[in-house]
Write a protein that holds these residues in place. Structure first.
Motif, PDB file in Angstrom:
ATOM      1  N   PRO A 137      -3.333  -1.109 -14.046  1.00 42.37           N
ATOM      2  CA  PRO A 137      -3.826   0.277 -14.098  1.00 42.37           C
ATOM      3  C   PRO A 137      -3.744   0.911 -12.710  1.00 42.37           C
ATOM      4  CG  PRO A 137      -5.652  -1.291 -14.196  1.00 42.37           C
ATOM      5  CD  PRO A 137      -4.391  -2.095 -14.324  1.00 42.37           C
ATOM      6  N   ASP A 138      -3.630   2.218 -12.672  1.00 45.13           N
ATOM      7  CA  ASP A 138      -3.468   2.909 -11.394  1.00 45.13           C
ATOM      8  C   ASP A 138      -4.585   2.571 -10.414  1.00 45.13           C
ATOM      9  OD1 ASP A 138      -1.219   4.052 -12.421  1.00 45.13           O
ATOM     10  OD2 ASP A 138      -2.132   6.008 -12.841  1.00 45.13           O
ATOM     11  N   ALA A 139      -5.803   2.408 -10.923  1.00 43.01           N
ATOM     12  CA  ALA A 139      -6.938   2.150 -10.038  1.00 43.01           C
ATOM     13  C   ALA A 139      -6.804   0.824  -9.296  1.00 43.01           C
ATOM     14  CB  ALA A 139      -8.240   2.162 -10.845  1.00 43.01           C
ATOM     15  N   ALA A 140      -6.069  -0.137  -9.885  1.00 41.73           N
ATOM     16  CA  ALA A 140      -5.926  -1.459  -9.264  1.00 41.73           C
ATOM     17  C   ALA A 140      -4.942  -1.461  -8.111  1.00 41.73           C
ATOM     18  CB  ALA A 140      -5.495  -2.476 -10.319  1.00 41.73           C
ATOM     19  N   TRP A 141      -4.136  -0.413  -7.989  1.00 48.57           N
ATOM     20  CA  TRP A 141      -3.123  -0.382  -6.939  1.00 48.57           C
ATOM     21  C   TRP A 141      -3.741  -0.331  -5.553  1.00 48.57           C
ATOM     22  CZ3 TRP A 141       2.427   1.369  -7.219  1.00 48.57           C
ATOM     23  CH2 TRP A 141       2.995   0.994  -8.443  1.00 48.57           C
ATOM     24  N   GLU A 142      -4.952   0.177  -5.439  1.00 44.78           N
ATOM     25  CA  GLU A 142      -5.601   0.253  -4.131  1.00 44.78           C
ATOM     26  C   GLU A 142      -5.836  -1.124  -3.527  1.00 44.78           C
ATOM     27  OE1 GLU A 142      -6.192   2.960  -2.350  1.00 44.78           O
ATOM     28  OE2 GLU A 142      -5.186   4.095  -3.937  1.00 44.78           O
ATOM     29  N   SER A 143      -5.975  -2.130  -4.385  1.00 47.78           N
ATOM     30  CA  SER A 143      -6.236  -3.493  -3.895  1.00 47.78           C
ATOM     31  C   SER A 143      -4.952  -4.286  -3.649  1.00 47.78           C
ATOM     32  CB  SER A 143      -7.110  -4.256  -4.897  1.00 47.78           C
ATOM     33  OG  SER A 143      -6.443  -4.399  -6.145  1.00 47.78           O
ATOM     34  N   VAL A 144      -3.799  -3.681  -3.919  1.00 43.11           N
ATOM     35  CA  VAL A 144      -2.515  -4.361  -3.734  1.00 43.11           C
ATOM     36  C   VAL A 144      -2.051  -4.179  -2.290  1.00 43.11           C
ATOM     37  CG1 VAL A 144      -0.094  -4.425  -4.441  1.00 43.11           C
ATOM     38  CG2 VAL A 144      -1.887  -4.041  -6.147  1.00 43.11           C
ATOM     39  N   PRO A 145      -1.649  -5.258  -1.609  1.00 41.06           N
ATOM     40  CA  PRO A 145      -1.203  -5.128  -0.215  1.00 41.06           C
ATOM     41  C   PRO A 145      -0.036  -4.147  -0.078  1.00 41.06           C
ATOM     42  CG  PRO A 145      -1.497  -7.434  -0.803  1.00 41.06           C
ATOM     43  CD  PRO A 145      -1.634  -6.649  -2.066  1.00 41.06           C
ATOM     44  N   PRO A 146       0.018  -3.415   1.022  1.00 36.17           N
ATOM     45  CA  PRO A 146       1.100  -2.435   1.211  1.00 36.17           C
ATOM     46  C   PRO A 146       2.493  -3.046   1.116  1.00 36.17           C
ATOM     47  CG  PRO A 146      -0.634  -2.081   2.832  1.00 36.17           C
ATOM     48  CD  PRO A 146      -0.982  -3.341   2.101  1.00 36.17           C
ATOM     49  N   VAL A 147       2.659  -4.282   1.585  1.00 37.34           N
ATOM     50  CA  VAL A 147       3.985  -4.899   1.554  1.00 37.34           C
ATOM     51  C   VAL A 147       4.426  -5.128   0.113  1.00 37.34           C
ATOM     52  CG1 VAL A 147       3.094  -7.286   1.739  1.00 37.34           C
ATOM     53  CG2 VAL A 147       5.408  -6.748   2.530  1.00 37.34           C
ATOM     54  N   ARG A 148       3.478  -5.417  -0.766  1.00 33.49           N
ATOM     55  CA  ARG A 148       3.801  -5.593  -2.176  1.00 33.49           C
ATOM     56  C   ARG A 148       4.208  -4.256  -2.804  1.00 33.49           C
ATOM     57  NH1 ARG A 148       2.021  -8.365  -7.013  1.00 33.49           N
ATOM     58  NH2 ARG A 148       3.518  -7.645  -8.562  1.00 33.49           N
ATOM     59  N   ARG A 149       3.478  -3.205  -2.474  1.00 35.27           N
ATOM     60  CA  ARG A 149       3.815  -1.887  -3.021  1.00 35.27           C
ATOM     61  C   ARG A 149       5.186  -1.429  -2.521  1.00 35.27           C
ATOM     62  NH1 ARG A 149      -1.732  -0.713  -1.714  1.00 35.27           N
ATOM     63  NH2 ARG A 149      -1.075   0.650   0.002  1.00 35.27           N
ATOM     64  N   ALA A 150       5.487  -1.732  -1.260  1.00 32.63           N
ATOM     65  CA  ALA A 150       6.793  -1.337  -0.707  1.00 32.63           C
ATOM     66  C   ALA A 150       7.920  -2.072  -1.403  1.00 32.63           C
ATOM     67  CB  ALA A 150       6.819  -1.618   0.796  1.00 32.63           C
ATOM     68  N   ALA A 151       7.725  -3.382  -1.659  1.00 37.91           N
ATOM     69  CA  ALA A 151       8.757  -4.161  -2.348  1.00 37.91           C
ATOM     70  C   ALA A 151       8.963  -3.646  -3.767  1.00 37.91           C
ATOM     71  CB  ALA A 151       8.365  -5.640  -2.370  1.00 37.91           C
ATOM     72  N   ALA A 152       7.880  -3.280  -4.440  1.00 34.50           N
ATOM     73  CA  ALA A 152       7.987  -2.760  -5.799  1.00 34.50           C
ATOM     74  C   ALA A 152       8.729  -1.428  -5.815  1.00 34.50           C
ATOM     75  CB  ALA A 152       6.598  -2.597  -6.407  1.00 34.50           C
ATOM     76  N   ALA A 153       8.499  -0.619  -4.801  1.00 32.93           N
ATOM     77  CA  ALA A 153       9.155   0.695  -4.747  1.00 32.93           C
ATOM     78  C   ALA A 153      10.664   0.554  -4.663  1.00 32.93           C
ATOM     79  CB  ALA A 153       8.621   1.480  -3.555  1.00 32.93           C
ATOM     80  N   ILE A 154      11.134  -0.484  -3.969  1.00 29.71           N
ATOM     81  CA  ILE A 154      12.581  -0.699  -3.834  1.00 29.71           C
ATOM     82  C   ILE A 154      13.213  -0.991  -5.187  1.00 29.71           C
ATOM     83  CG2 ILE A 154      14.325  -2.237  -2.843  1.00 29.71           C
ATOM     84  CD1 ILE A 154      12.460  -2.584  -0.432  1.00 29.71           C
ATOM     85  N   ASP A 155      12.507  -1.753  -6.023  1.00 26.16           N
ATOM     86  CA  ASP A 155      13.037  -2.149  -7.334  1.00 26.16           C
ATOM     87  C   ASP A 155      12.632  -1.194  -8.462  1.00 26.16           C
ATOM     88  OD1 ASP A 155      14.447  -4.396  -6.571  1.00 26.16           O
ATOM     89  OD2 ASP A 155      12.761  -5.764  -6.814  1.00 26.16           O
ATOM     90  N   TRP A 156      11.927  -0.118  -8.147  1.00 27.64           N
ATOM     91  CA  TRP A 156      11.290   0.693  -9.195  1.00 27.64           C
ATOM     92  C   TRP A 156      12.306   1.343 -10.133  1.00 27.64           C
ATOM     93  CZ3 TRP A 156       6.309   0.088  -9.992  1.00 27.64           C
ATOM     94  CH2 TRP A 156       5.680   0.908 -10.937  1.00 27.64           C
TER      95      TRP A 156
END
Length: 397
Positions: free
Chosen positions: A321-340
């Motif tokens: 859920p969108d609310a859980a993204w705040e607890s995800v490390p930035p490096v994980r979010r950046a990696a996901a953005a590359i494959d999005w």
């Protein structure tokens, strides 16, 4: 802990700790024991005030682990640590930090060199020191390598236990997968001068760990590399399947790296049937993959020596859920953005195969044959979840 200890001789210069007063600790590991010992010997000879600690786990069958502390000239102390939970590595963890803290408190040591025993992986030791060493800082992690032995070890699927290198009775690791993790975790590779190594060996090493800094053991950069600094959290992130820095496509000196990336899930049964061929198609393969019958789960692929380890690495970010993204490390979010992907988010296939004589076309053909067909794909997620659960036994479900 019992043991013997000598006072430090007058030849020991005053120590120089890190600017914040903590003692720098360099971890030197690797299954290539001759190269590892040579790297430690060179560091002792070139870093004034350095001390090396080594825990010999080969004595674990007798119920103890033997600890040796030495400088460039002599053995300073020896001792035995009792086995903990029938696990030699557990005994090492219990004994290592107190010994390092003692060296930090004596004020004489400039660099503590921890020579890891053959099958000990540096990640766990670096994290123990970082978490529990109040006067310690991990200054570097180095894996010592004889390039001529790189492929033989990477292709060795024997159990560590059969080679007398297991760290516990329940240790089920192989030589190949242990060696791969030792190699890929370290940001610095200490390279032995090996007359038997050729261009293929060097190309393989460069493709397996393209971001590593390579320094010659016999050169002048080793000491500086041992004190260069190390970020334990960043190192862990580089190894996490969701955001690992995987190698890129390459082809040099008969060694190839093939990157395969798709946005459609695997049919679990067809992929399972192809596992043996895929695991034997390359000396090393790794990455993350997506199974149709568990569409929300990110799965890690880790293969070496003809054997595959499959593990769940938690949910894809798209499943949170969108609310859980705040607890995800930035490096994980950046990696996901590359494959999005606009429809599937970060759910994808991202597998990398590295080997001499790599057959890219055959690997690609095999992998493509394991994807859902158009009709299976359009049936939707609820239908996917009803497909055969062929990977349950590998995931211990």
């Amino acid at each position: 802990m019992d043991g013997t200890q000598r006072p430090h001789g007058p030849h020991r210069p005053d120590g120089r700790h890190a600017p914040d007063g903590r003692l720098p600790v360099a971890l030197v590991g690797g299954l290539h024991s001759d190269a590892r010992r040579e790297a430690v010997r060179m560091l002792l000879a070139t870093v004034p005030g350095s001390v090396a600690l080594h825990h010999d786990l080969s004595t674990a069958a007798r119920g103890t682990v033997l600890r040796t502390v030495r400088d460039v000239d002599d053995v300073l102390s020896t001792g035995e640590a009792p086995l903990v939970n029938d696990c030699a590595c557990c005994a090492l963890r219990e004994d290592l930090v107190p010994e390092l803290e003692r060296l930090a408190d004596d004020g004489l040591t400039r660099l503590a060199i921890v020579e890891l025993w053959d099958s000990v992986e540096p990640k766990a030791m670096a994290e123990v020191i970082a978490a529990h060493g109040r006067r310690l800082v991990v200054s570097s992690v180095l894996t010592a390598i004889d390039p001529a032995l790189l492929l033989p070890y990477l292709g060795n699927g024997d159990d560590l236990a059969d080679a007398g290198l297991a760290a516990a009775a329940a240790d089920r690791r192989t030589i190949a997968d242990t060696w791969a993790r030792q190699l890929e975790y370290a940001p610095v590779l200490a390279i032995a001068d090996s007359p038997l190594a050729d261009d293929e060996d060097r190309a393989l090493l460069a493709q397996l760990h393209p971001t590593a800094r390579q320094v010659a053991i016999a050169g002048g950069e080793l000491a500086e590399a041992a004190l260069a600094g190390f970020d334990v959290e960043a190192a862990a992130a580089r190894q996490h399947p969701a955001c690992a820095l995987l190698p890129q496509d390459a082809d040099e000196c008969g060694v190839g790296t093939y990157v395969w990336h798709r946005h459609r899930p695997f049919h679990p049964e067809r992929l399972h049937q192809a596992l043996e061929d895929l695991c034997c198609a390359a000396a090393r393969s790794r990455g993350r993959f997506w199974l149709a019958d568990r569409p929300d789960t990110l799965l890690a692929w880790d293969a070496a020596g003809g054997a595959l380890c499959v593990e769940s690495a938690g949910p894809w970010l798209a499943a949170l859920p969108d609310a859980a993204w705040e607890s995800v490390p930035p490096v994980r979010r950046a990696a996901a953005a590359i494959d999005w992907h606009p429809e599937h988010g970060d759910c994808c296939q991202h597998l990398v195969f590295t080997s001499p004589g790599l057959d890219r076309e055959e690997i690609g053909r095999l992998l493509e044959s394991c994807l859902l067909t158009d009709s299976e794909y359009t049936a939707g997620r609820e239908a996917w979840k009803l497909l055969p659960r062929a990977f349950d036994y590998l995931l211990e479900v």
